[in-house]
Design a protein around this motif. Structure first.
Motif: not given
Length: 215
Positions: A61-88
């Motif tokens: 999970g830590t290695r994957i988070a380093s690729v995505t910029g983090g993994l959301p922790a709670s129900c409904g959470d989103v990490n990152g932006a919807a436009v011009n980048g990856a969101a998780v």
């Protein structure tokens, strides 16, 4: 360099030309059914989507988070932006979905899928390319929430369903991920096989706002 680049570009262009999005045949209907300044519907096709199953606190999970910029922790959470980048998007305690621009896909010169697969390595979990599994609708405008409220059981009031929230739900009895990307903008991610049904359902729900009698 030019000799190796040209065939690669031709291959990518060929892939793009051959593709047909799940709701491409509804593009004209979406445009005709939209009411500028009130509610508008369109498809955003070919987003790169990757499903991930992993424990957030594990080494994998830590290695994957380093690729995505983090993994959301709670129900409904989103990490990152919807436009011009990856969101998780958080889909469950150990389930996430990465949504990124189409050029992030390995077949188009990107490396997102392979980077995530490499990050998982031999760790416990799963990385699956879901890019062809879903499409994305964008419903926007002051009446977008009212359209969704006709057939979605979630509480969509802005004090509850805030910008940057994504939840798995049903819209018109169709399973989909609903993601609020801006104050009056929602992205809806249905499976490709349900795209036509849900697209037409949303158009029907929008119909009243096309009436000249509606202020």
């Amino acid at each position: 360099m030019a000799e190796t680049t040209a065939p690669a570009e031709a291959h990518v262009n060929g892939l793009r030309a051959a593709r047909r999005s799940p709701a491409s045949h509804l593009a004209e209907a979406f445009a005709a059914g939209s009411v500028p300044g009130t509610v508008e519907l369109k498809e955003i096709p070919y987003q790169t989507m990757v499903g991930i199953r992993v424990e957030r606190g594990s080494d994998a999970g830590t290695r994957i988070a380093s690729v995505t910029g983090g993994l959301p922790a709670s129900c409904g959470d989103v990490n990152g932006a919807a436009v011009n980048g990856a969101a998780v998007l958080w889909l469950g305690p150990t389930e996430f979905m990465v949504v990124a621009p189409e050029e992030s896909h390995d077949s188009l010169g990107g490396s997102l899928v392979s980077d995530l697969t490499a990050a998982l390595g031999t760790g416990e979990g799963q990385v699956v390319d879901l890019s062809a599994n879903r499409t994305t609708f964008e419903l926007a405008g002051p009446r977008a929430r009212a359209v969704l409220e006709k057939s979605c059981s979630l509480d969509l009031h802005p004090s509850v369903f805030k910008t940057g929230t994504a939840l798995a739900t049903e819209i018109g009895h169709i399973p989909a991920v609903l993601w609020k990307t801006a104050e009056e903008t929602y992205r809806i991610l249905p499976r490709a096989s349900f795209a036509e049904f849900l697209g037409r359902w949303l158009l029907d729900s929008m119909r009243e706002y096309a009436s000249p009698e509606v202020p």
